[in-house]
Design a protein around this motif. Structure first.
Motif, short mmCIF file in Angstrom:
data_model
loop_
_atom_site.label_atom_id
_atom_site.label_comp_id
_atom_site.label_asym_id
_atom_site.label_seq_id
_atom_site.Cartn_x
_atom_site.Cartn_y
_atom_site.Cartn_z
N ALA A 131 23.89 29.52 31.45
CA ALA A 131 23.44 28.35 32.20
C ALA A 131 22.36 28.75 33.21
O ALA A 131 21.37 28.02 33.40
CB ALA A 131 24.61 27.68 32.90
N ARG A 132 22.54 29.88 33.85
CA ARG A 132 21.56 30.35 34.83
C ARG A 132 20.23 30.70 34.15
O ARG A 132 19.15 30.42 34.70
CB ARG A 132 22.14 31.55 35.57
CG ARG A 132 21.25 32.09 36.67
CD ARG A 132 22.07 32.86 37.68
NE ARG A 132 22.81 31.96 38.56
CZ ARG A 132 23.68 32.39 39.48
NH1 ARG A 132 23.93 33.67 39.62
NH2 ARG A 132 24.29 31.52 40.25
N VAL A 133 20.30 31.30 32.96
CA VAL A 133 19.08 31.62 32.22
C VAL A 133 18.35 30.34 31.82
O VAL A 133 17.12 30.23 31.98
CB VAL A 133 19.42 32.46 30.96
CG1 VAL A 133 18.19 32.61 30.07
CG2 VAL A 133 19.93 33.83 31.37
N ILE A 134 19.09 29.37 31.31
CA ILE A 134 18.48 28.10 30.88
C ILE A 134 17.89 27.36 32.08
O ILE A 134 16.80 26.79 31.99
CB ILE A 134 19.52 27.23 30.16
CG1 ILE A 134 19.89 27.87 28.82
CG2 ILE A 134 19.00 25.81 29.94
CD1 ILE A 134 20.99 27.17 28.07
N ARG A 135 18.58 27.38 33.20
CA ARG A 135 18.06 26.74 34.41
C ARG A 135 16.71 27.35 34.80
O ARG A 135 15.77 26.63 35.15
CB ARG A 135 19.06 26.90 35.57
CG ARG A 135 18.52 26.45 36.92
CD ARG A 135 19.50 26.76 38.03
NE ARG A 135 18.95 26.45 39.34
CZ ARG A 135 18.22 27.29 40.06
NH1 ARG A 135 17.95 28.51 39.58
NH2 ARG A 135 17.74 26.93 41.24
N GLY A 136 16.61 28.68 34.74
CA GLY A 136 15.35 29.34 35.08
C GLY A 136 14.23 28.93 34.13
O GLY A 136 13.09 28.72 34.57
N GLU A 137 14.55 28.82 32.83
CA GLU A 137 13.55 28.39 31.86
C GLU A 137 13.08 26.97 32.15
O GLU A 137 11.89 26.65 32.06
CB GLU A 137 14.14 28.48 30.45
CG GLU A 137 14.37 29.89 29.95
CD GLU A 137 13.08 30.62 29.64
OE1 GLU A 137 12.09 29.95 29.28
OE2 GLU A 137 13.05 31.85 29.80
N VAL A 138 14.03 26.10 32.49
CA VAL A 138 13.70 24.70 32.77
C VAL A 138 12.80 24.61 34.00
O VAL A 138 11.82 23.84 34.01
CB VAL A 138 14.97 23.86 32.96
CG1 VAL A 138 14.64 22.47 33.48
CG2 VAL A 138 15.74 23.76 31.65
N LEU A 139 13.11 25.36 35.03
CA LEU A 139 12.29 25.34 36.24
C LEU A 139 10.87 25.79 35.97
O LEU A 139 9.91 25.26 36.55
CB LEU A 139 12.93 26.22 37.31
CG LEU A 139 14.26 25.71 37.91
CD1 LEU A 139 14.83 26.72 38.89
CD2 LEU A 139 14.06 24.36 38.59
N GLN A 140 10.70 26.76 35.07
CA GLN A 140 9.35 27.21 34.70
C GLN A 140 8.63 26.14 33.88
O GLN A 140 7.43 25.88 34.09
CB GLN A 140 9.42 28.51 33.92
CG GLN A 140 9.84 29.72 34.76
CD GLN A 140 9.79 31.01 33.96
OE1 GLN A 140 9.47 31.01 32.78
NE2 GLN A 140 10.14 32.11 34.60
N LEU A 141 9.35 25.52 32.96
CA LEU A 141 8.73 24.49 32.12
C LEU A 141 8.31 23.28 32.93
O LEU A 141 7.32 22.61 32.61
CB LEU A 141 9.70 24.07 31.01
CG LEU A 141 9.95 25.10 29.89
CD1 LEU A 141 11.08 24.64 29.00
CD2 LEU A 141 8.68 25.31 29.07
N LYS A 142 9.06 22.95 33.98
CA LYS A 142 8.73 21.79 34.81
C LYS A 142 7.37 21.91 35.47
O LYS A 142 6.74 20.90 35.82
CB LYS A 142 9.80 21.60 35.88
CG LYS A 142 11.08 20.95 35.39
CD LYS A 142 12.12 20.88 36.49
CE LYS A 142 11.64 20.08 37.67
NZ LYS A 142 12.67 19.99 38.73
N GLU A 143 6.90 23.14 35.63
CA GLU A 143 5.60 23.35 36.27
C GLU A 143 4.44 23.24 35.28
O GLU A 143 3.28 23.30 35.69
CB GLU A 143 5.56 24.73 36.94
CG GLU A 143 6.62 24.91 38.02
CD GLU A 143 6.49 23.87 39.13
OE1 GLU A 143 5.35 23.58 39.53
OE2 GLU A 143 7.53 23.33 39.57
N GLN A 144 4.74 23.12 33.98
CA GLN A 144 3.68 23.00 32.99
C GLN A 144 3.00 21.63 33.10
O GLN A 144 3.62 20.63 33.44
CB GLN A 144 4.26 23.18 31.58
CG GLN A 144 4.88 24.54 31.34
CD GLN A 144 3.87 25.66 31.44
OE1 GLN A 144 2.74 25.53 30.94
NE2 GLN A 144 4.25 26.76 32.07
N GLN A 145 1.72 21.63 32.76
CA GLN A 145 0.92 20.42 32.95
C GLN A 145 1.40 19.27 32.07
O GLN A 145 1.43 18.11 32.49
CB GLN A 145 -0.55 20.73 32.65
CG GLN A 145 -1.52 19.67 33.14
CD GLN A 145 -1.53 19.55 34.66
OE1 GLN A 145 -1.32 20.52 35.37
NE2 GLN A 145 -1.78 18.34 35.17
#
Length: 270
Positions: free
Chosen positions: A146-160
């Motif tokens: 869950a922590r790994v997926i959360r980190g991926e989601v936070l990075q994807l949220k910054e994509q244009q």
């Protein structure tokens, strides 16, 4: 340095072996319980490749039956735990800050308790047995993924393209389904594969300690617990089920790393 391309053949071959072990264990479950005192404590031979135990039961048949139960339990527990991790990770990465903080608090609380201790407590409180073991594994194995997926989601949220989708009025569910899940899916699959060996290892551990499956069930943990009574009797073949369990854990750990290498290679090519 160019990454090495990996093949899917070992994955397919291992999947076939798993199906064979599960089917053999299910078909031979009754034969694994047959007692023959005239054949007790026999060393490995052509008729009994893994020898027999103190009750004359065939250790190979019991090993196949035990591995079959462990594999089925591990598959069910790791898949449900992985889905829970996926849901919680996406919610933590997309929901308001207070929800993210609450989920992180739960993750920290679970991870702060020794893994095996928490697993035993949950299993014991739920009456042990199959339900207690499965729920204990599910409740304790989702946090890291869950922590790994959360980190991926936070990075994807910054994509244009995510920000554009938000400005276009797409709902959080649509954004998660259309834009987040395709990128997270490889980590999700790798996470489930890596959760699997932990699940079967912890199932055997708590069963060995007497907090898991019932003693009449031919599982690897029960067989190892029974073999401890003969640790000084030179009945070395009684520990072969444990060797098989360790082999399965190592193979799945390597499979998870191979899958991760494959997905990383595909991402770098893309």
């Amino acid at each position: 340095m160019k990454p090495m391309k990996t093949s899917y053949f070992p994955i397919i071959a291992l999947s076939a072996v798993i199906v064979v072990i599960i089917m053999a264990g299910l078909l031979l479950s009754d034969a694994a319980l047959v007692v023959d005192f005239a054949s007790k404590k026999q060393a490995p031979s052509l008729s009994h490749p893994f020898g027999t135990d103190a009750y004359g039961r065939d250790v190979l048949l019991r090993t196949l039956s035990g591995l079959s139960k462990s594999l089925l339990l591990g598959i069910a527990a790791s898949v449900v735990s992985g889905i829970l991790a996926l849901v919680m990770g996406i919610i933590a990465g997309t929901a308001p800050k207070w929800v993210d903080n609450a989920i992180n608090f739960i993750i920290d609380a679970i991870m702060s308790i020794p893994h095996l201790v928490l697993l035993i407590l949950i299993s014991f409180c739920l009456g042990k047995g199959l339900f207690g073991v499965v729920m204990g594994i599910i409740c304790t194995h989702w946090t890291s993924l869950a922590r790994v997926i959360r980190g991926e989601v936070l990075q994807l949220k910054e994509q244009q393209y995510i920000k554009i989708a938000q400005k276009l009025g797409q709902s959080p569910w649509t954004i998660a389904k259309t834009h987040l899940l395709p990128h997270i899916f490889p980590q999700f699959i790798v996470g489930i594969v890596l959760l699997f060996p932990h699940a079967i290892l912890h199932e055997s551990a708590i069963t060995f300690l007497g907090f898991g499956l019932p003693p009449e069930s031919p599982t690897i943990g029960i067989m190892l617990a029974e073999s401890m009574d003969y640790v000084l009797s030179k009945l070395w073949w009684l520990f072969l089920p444990g060797v098989c369990l360790v082999a399965v854990v190592i193979v799945f750990d390597r499979l998870g790393k191979q899958l991760k290498a494959r997905f990383d290679y595909d991402n770098m090519r893309g």
